[in-house]
Design a protein around this motif. Structure first.
Motif, PDB file in Angstrom:
ATOM      1  N   ASP A 183       0.828  -1.210   0.000  1.00 38.07           N
ATOM      2  CA  ASP A 183       0.000   0.000   0.000  1.00 38.07           C
ATOM      3  C   ASP A 183       0.861   1.257   0.000  1.00 38.07           C
ATOM      4  N   GLU A 184       1.964   1.236   0.739  1.00 35.67           N
ATOM      5  CA  GLU A 184       2.852   2.401   0.760  1.00 35.67           C
ATOM      6  C   GLU A 184       3.431   2.663  -0.625  1.00 35.67           C
ATOM      7  N   ILE A 185       3.837   1.608  -1.320  1.00 36.60           N
ATOM      8  CA  ILE A 185       4.359   1.743  -2.682  1.00 36.60           C
ATOM      9  C   ILE A 185       3.305   2.359  -3.595  1.00 36.60           C
ATOM     10  N   LEU A 186       2.093   1.825  -3.533  1.00 38.55           N
ATOM     11  CA  LEU A 186       1.021   2.298  -4.413  1.00 38.55           C
ATOM     12  C   LEU A 186       0.653   3.749  -4.113  1.00 38.55           C
ATOM     13  N   LYS A 187       0.614   4.106  -2.843  1.00 33.38           N
ATOM     14  CA  LYS A 187       0.261   5.480  -2.472  1.00 33.38           C
ATOM     15  C   LYS A 187       1.316   6.470  -2.965  1.00 33.38           C
ATOM     16  N   ILE A 188       2.581   6.073  -2.908  1.00 37.07           N
ATOM     17  CA  ILE A 188       3.647   6.953  -3.404  1.00 37.07           C
ATOM     18  C   ILE A 188       3.545   7.110  -4.920  1.00 37.07           C
ATOM     19  N   LEU A 189       3.248   6.015  -5.628  1.00 31.09           N
ATOM     20  CA  LEU A 189       3.042   6.107  -7.072  1.00 31.09           C
ATOM     21  C   LEU A 189       1.955   7.133  -7.395  1.00 31.09           C
ATOM     22  N   VAL A 190       0.843   7.040  -6.675  1.00 26.57           N
ATOM     23  CA  VAL A 190      -0.282   7.947  -6.919  1.00 26.57           C
ATOM     24  C   VAL A 190       0.110   9.378  -6.574  1.00 26.57           C
ATOM     25  N   LYS A 191       0.731   9.565  -5.422  1.00 23.91           N
ATOM     26  CA  LYS A 191       1.140  10.909  -4.986  1.00 23.91           C
ATOM     27  C   LYS A 191       2.067  11.565  -6.002  1.00 23.91           C
ATOM     28  N   ASN A 192       2.980  10.773  -6.564  1.00 23.57           N
ATOM     29  CA  ASN A 192       3.975  11.314  -7.500  1.00 23.57           C
ATOM     30  C   ASN A 192       3.515  11.273  -8.949  1.00 23.57           C
ATOM     31  N   ASN A 193       2.252  10.869  -9.159  1.00 22.33           N
ATOM     32  CA  ASN A 193       1.684  10.838 -10.509  1.00 22.33           C
ATOM     33  C   ASN A 193       2.464   9.910 -11.440  1.00 22.33           C
ATOM     34  N   LYS A 194       2.822   8.731 -10.914  1.00 19.51           N
ATOM     35  CA  LYS A 194       3.557   7.734 -11.682  1.00 19.51           C
ATOM     36  C   LYS A 194       2.635   6.585 -12.083  1.00 19.51           C
ATOM     37  N   ALA A 195       2.999   5.943 -13.185  1.00 16.47           N
ATOM     38  CA  ALA A 195       2.173   4.865 -13.728  1.00 16.47           C
ATOM     39  C   ALA A 195       2.561   3.521 -13.136  1.00 16.47           C
ATOM     40  N   LEU A 196       1.627   2.611 -13.206  1.00 12.59           N
ATOM     41  CA  LEU A 196       1.820   1.218 -12.817  1.00 12.59           C
ATOM     42  C   LEU A 196       1.623   0.363 -14.055  1.00 12.59           C
ATOM     43  N   GLU A 197       2.541  -0.556 -14.295  1.00 16.14           N
ATOM     44  CA  GLU A 197       2.459  -1.394 -15.488  1.00 16.14           C
ATOM     45  C   GLU A 197       1.584  -2.623 -15.260  1.00 16.14           C
ATOM     46  N   ILE A 198       0.799  -2.953 -16.284  1.00 17.18           N
ATOM     47  CA  ILE A 198       0.228  -4.298 -16.397  1.00 17.18           C
ATOM     48  C   ILE A 198       1.127  -5.057 -17.351  1.00 17.18           C
ATOM     49  N   ASN A 199       1.910  -5.965 -16.804  1.00 13.13           N
ATOM     50  CA  ASN A 199       2.827  -6.780 -17.597  1.00 13.13           C
ATOM     51  C   ASN A 199       2.110  -8.074 -17.947  1.00 13.13           C
ATOM     52  N   THR A 200       1.819  -8.249 -19.231  1.00 11.60           N
ATOM     53  CA  THR A 200       0.970  -9.369 -19.660  1.00 11.60           C
ATOM     54  C   THR A 200       1.756 -10.638 -19.986  1.00 11.60           C
ATOM     55  N   SER A 201       3.059 -10.624 -19.762  1.00  6.13           N
ATOM     56  CA  SER A 201       3.891 -11.767 -20.171  1.00  6.13           C
ATOM     57  C   SER A 201       3.568 -13.041 -19.422  1.00  6.13           C
ATOM     58  N   THR A 202       2.929 -12.928 -18.257  1.00  9.90           N
ATOM     59  CA  THR A 202       2.672 -14.110 -17.424  1.00  9.90           C
ATOM     60  C   THR A 202       1.223 -14.604 -17.498  1.00  9.90           C
ATOM     61  N   ILE A 203       0.393 -13.957 -18.294  1.00  7.82           N
ATOM     62  CA  ILE A 203      -1.013 -14.368 -18.357  1.00  7.82           C
ATOM     63  C   ILE A 203      -1.156 -15.769 -18.939  1.00  7.82           C
ATOM     64  N   SER A 204      -0.363 -16.084 -19.952  1.00 11.88           N
ATOM     65  CA  SER A 204      -0.449 -17.401 -20.598  1.00 11.88           C
ATOM     66  C   SER A 204       0.621 -18.362 -20.087  1.00 11.88           C
ATOM     67  N   LYS A 205       1.194 -18.044 -18.940  1.00 10.88           N
ATOM     68  CA  LYS A 205       2.199 -18.895 -18.308  1.00 10.88           C
ATOM     69  C   LYS A 205       1.650 -19.404 -16.978  1.00 10.88           C
ATOM     70  N   PRO A 206       2.409 -20.199 -16.226  1.00 12.65           N
ATOM     71  CA  PRO A 206       1.864 -20.780 -14.998  1.00 12.65           C
ATOM     72  C   PRO A 206       1.261 -19.789 -14.006  1.00 12.65           C
ATOM     73  N   LEU A 207       1.769 -18.563 -13.954  1.00 13.93           N
ATOM     74  CA  LEU A 207       1.183 -17.586 -13.038  1.00 13.93           C
ATOM     75  C   LEU A 207      -0.264 -17.294 -13.395  1.00 13.93           C
ATOM     76  N   ALA A 208      -0.586 -17.347 -14.688  1.00 12.72           N
ATOM     77  CA  ALA A 208      -1.964 -17.230 -15.196  1.00 12.72           C
ATOM     78  C   ALA A 208      -2.640 -15.903 -14.834  1.00 12.72           C
ATOM     79  N   ARG A 209      -1.860 -14.878 -14.714  1.00 13.21           N
ATOM     80  CA  ARG A 209      -2.368 -13.522 -14.457  1.00 13.21           C
ATOM     81  C   ARG A 209      -1.255 -12.534 -14.785  1.00 13.21           C
ATOM     82  N   PRO A 210      -1.597 -11.268 -14.920  1.00  7.52           N
ATOM     83  CA  PRO A 210      -0.541 -10.290 -15.170  1.00  7.52           C
ATOM     84  C   PRO A 210       0.179  -9.921 -13.880  1.00  7.52           C
TER      85      PRO A 210
END
Length: 272
Positions: A183-210
């Motif tokens: 939560d601290e990481i996410l709040k700092i991202l929001v405060k500093n107007n920084k983006a969060l990536e959706i990395n799709t490389s693992t959706i079709s792999k065992p992790l089965a999600r981004p």
């Protein structure tokens, strides 16, 4: 669907072998509208010619950017091509990071953590019930350092170790133990107007999600975050743009109405 892939590796990454122009041609063939070449620049490797996994980055990254700009002009009527960099471990050696960011004029800086101090890349580690929470704590502490540093546009593959835990073990990851620092990481991202990536490389792999997962994305949104970038993390032509559509569907299901790509460090909105 307007597709923008903001995480792509070429032959100028140590783990890639596809020429930039070939990636661009593949993007055109797949109907992708915007691609950003983000070759690896792991700060720990700058100037280190003795580490087989670290190229002489001060030579390679300028070549990546020059080739990207050349090809961008060549195909400008068919696809938008932008220059980026995946900057790994930027807080380990601040002077090297400053040097890396001065290598070229980038459109987009993707910050990532592949390893923490005194450990190898998470790719090389072994995972078991006794060490998984220790390793994740170390990882998220490093991510917290990176977001406090703040010299980037988007934070890559939020929970990178999860891909290898899923591929090599049957262990279930319990992020509730790490909620405070996440939560601290996410709040700092929001405060500093920084983006969060959706990395799709693992959706079709065992992790089965981004990376990041649905819960983390939802909490980012609840904290006021709206800047999302999409990246296939492609190292091969066939991986380019893979599962970006699934990333977009996930965004829609969470109530997001847009995602973004970056040009000259400015977020460009793409409605979904």
């Amino acid at each position: 669907m307007y597709l923008c892939d903001s995480h792509i590796h070429s032959e100028f990454s140590f783990d890639g072998n596809v020429p930039v122009e070939e990636m661009i041609k593949q993007g055109i063939e797949k109907g992708i509208s915007v691609i950003t070449i983000t070759d690896h620049c792991d700060v720990v490797g700058i100037g280190d010619k003795n580490n087989e996994f670290c190229v002489v980055l001060e030579e390679v990254i300028p070549k990546s950017v020059a080739e990207t700009k050349r090809a961008a002009q060549l195909y400008k009527n068919k696809i938008k091509v932008l220059t980026g960099i995946e900057l790994g471990e930027p807080t380990h050696f601040p002077q090297k990071t400053e040097f890396a960011l001065g290598l070229a004029e980038f459109d987009f800086i993707l910050a990532s953590t592949h390893e923490v101090r005194n450990r190898k890349d998470f790719y090389f580690l072994e995972y078991n019930e006794d060490n998984i929470d220790i390793l994740l704590t170390e990882y998220f502490n490093e991510q917290l350092e990176v977001v406090k540093w703040n010299g980037f546009d988007s934070l890559a593959h939020f929970d990178y170790p999860a891909r290898y835990i899923a591929e090599r073990t049957d262990l279930k990851i319990d992020y509730t133990k790490h909620n405070n620092i996440i939560d601290e990481i996410l709040k700092i991202l929001v405060k500093n107007n920084k983006a969060l990536e959706i990395n799709t490389s693992t959706i079709s792999k065992p992790l089965a999600r981004p990376m990041a997962d649905r819960d983390i994305l939802n909490r980012y949104k609840e904290f006021g975050g709206c800047l999302i970038t999409l990246g296939s993390d492609a190292h091969k032509k066939e991986e380019l743009g893979r599962d970006l559509d699934k990333g977009i569907e996930l965004l829609k299901s969470l109530g997001f109405t847009s995602y973004y790509y970056y040009e000259k460090h400015n977020p460009i909105e793409v409605k979904i």
